[in-house]
Design an enzyme around this catalytic site. Structure first.
Site, PDB file in Angstrom:
ATOM      1  N   ASP A   1       0.871  -1.159   0.000  1.00  0.00           N
ATOM      2  CA  ASP A   1       0.000   0.000   0.000  1.00  0.00           C
ATOM      3  C   ASP A   1       0.915   1.218   0.000  1.00  0.00           C
ATOM      4  OD1 ASP A   1      -2.533   1.451   0.386  1.00  0.00           O
ATOM      5  OD2 ASP A   1      -1.672   1.915   2.347  1.00  0.00           O
TER       6      ASP A   1
ATOM      7  N   ASP B   1      -0.146   5.118   0.713  1.00  0.00           N
ATOM      8  CA  ASP B   1      -0.418   6.100   1.763  1.00  0.00           C
ATOM      9  C   ASP B   1      -0.280   5.444   3.135  1.00  0.00           C
ATOM     10  OD1 ASP B   1      -0.992   8.308   0.124  1.00  0.00           O
ATOM     11  OD2 ASP B   1      -3.050   7.639  -0.176  1.00  0.00           O
TER      12      ASP B   1
END
Length: 332
Positions: free
Chosen positions: A17, A19
């Site tokens: 991922d 962010d």
């Protein structure tokens, strides 16, 4: 996997991922660049998987490389790409699609042979909605009009918040919730924790032998669980120790680490016994309905070990008092 091997050695690929794991807004998470460079130099296939549908993949690549994080265009998979592929599974080629998102989302819709439109008056067959920092109420109104007239509704992701370098801000899920509360319809969702995004990533990378690294239990880890993928939960983004201890079975990571560099260290493994759990010499016990630590380590890695031991007992019996976790002050 032995405790002496690196965690990543059990996998062909590491998926991240973005962010809260690789960056926070404009700034890199400390150690992310060095960690990913070391992974790539060691031959691990790397992929960047983001629920953020607002930016084109090339912009994501440019952002990563500006932070000295090695990335190429095939490495990036966004929920906009996965959402666009979903359209092809439900609509006829060339169908009109109302895009309630950024130009990046419209470009992905066009790339799969659909016709992006900007108004419900164009009688779209579907609506696809994604995060847009410049979203307006009239555009949300228009999405409601189209769905109420029978258009199929798709969403790139439903993250309620986004982590930034200044703190959390509303995410796509907040915008989507406004439409859902009005039309009383549930959209088909591409992004984590739903399976299309990770399935699309595995398809593009050509492997299912991957570990997913995320900072959110309700999207990253839950998405990995949904597709049968191992996961590393890190503490550099949205969720923390209290969320971990309270996690239900559908959002429990395979292991934990402070940041993504945990992939380069031995796997954090806990052994569970009758009424106790131990991780790397740090023990948690059940005492009078509460989980207690034998000691609180004075270093962060030791506290993570203690947390992992405590977590095993909490997961085995959700009714236990786990307030002991508050003593681990080096773990957010």
């Amino acid at each position: 996997m032995s405790e002496q091997s690196r965690l990543v050695d059990g996998y062909r690929a590491a998926l991240f991922d973005l962010d809260g794991v690789v960056y926070l807004g404009p700034a890199a998470v400390p150690g992310a660049s060095e960690g990913i460079q070391a992974l790539k130099q060691g031959g691990t296939q790397v992929g960047y998987v983001t629920n953020n549908a607002a930016r084109p993949p090339q912009v994501v690549v440019d952002h990563l490389t500006s932070l000295q994080v090695p990335a190429e265009l095939p490495d990036v998979v966004t929920s906009a790409q996965a959402g666009a592929r979903m359209l092809t599974e439900h609509l006829a080629p060339g169908s009109k699609v109302l895009v309630v998102g950024t130009e990046a989302l419209a470009a992905e819709v066009s790339a799969v042979g659909m016709e992006p439109v900007a108004s419900s008056d164009d009688e779209p067959a579907a609506v696809i909605q994604g995060y847009d920092p410049a979203m307006t109420w009239p555009r949300l109104d228009d999405a409601c009009f189209a769905v109420q007239r029978g258009a199929q509704w798709f969403a790139t992701n439903t993250d309620s918040t986004r982590p930034t370098d200044k703190g959390l801000v509303p995410g796509a899920g907040s915008q989507i919730a406004a439409v859902q509360a009005t039309v009383k319809v549930t959209p088909l969702v591409a992004g984590k924790p739903c399976t299309p995004l990770l399935e699309e990533t595995m398809r593009r990378m050509g492997t299912k032998e991957a570990i997913f690294v995320g900072d959110r239990l309700d999207t990253d880890v839950m998405g990995a669980v949904a597709v049968g993928m191992d996961s590393l939960f890190v503490f550099t983004g949205a969720h923390g120790k209290h969320d971990l201890v309270a996690a239900g079975e559908d959002r429990r990571p395979t292991t934990i680490g402070h940041d993504l560099r945990a992939l380069l260290a031995p796997a954090r493994v806990a052994s569970v016994h009758d009424g106790s759990a131990e991780c790397r010499g740090h023990t948690a016990r059940v005492v009078d309905g509460a989980v207690r630590l034998d000691e609180v380590p004075d270093d962060r890695e030791g506290q993570l070990d203690a947390l992992w031991a405590l977590t095993q007992l909490a997961w085995a019996d959700p009714d236990l008092d786990c307030s002991e976790v508050d003593r681990l002050d080096l773990v957010p």
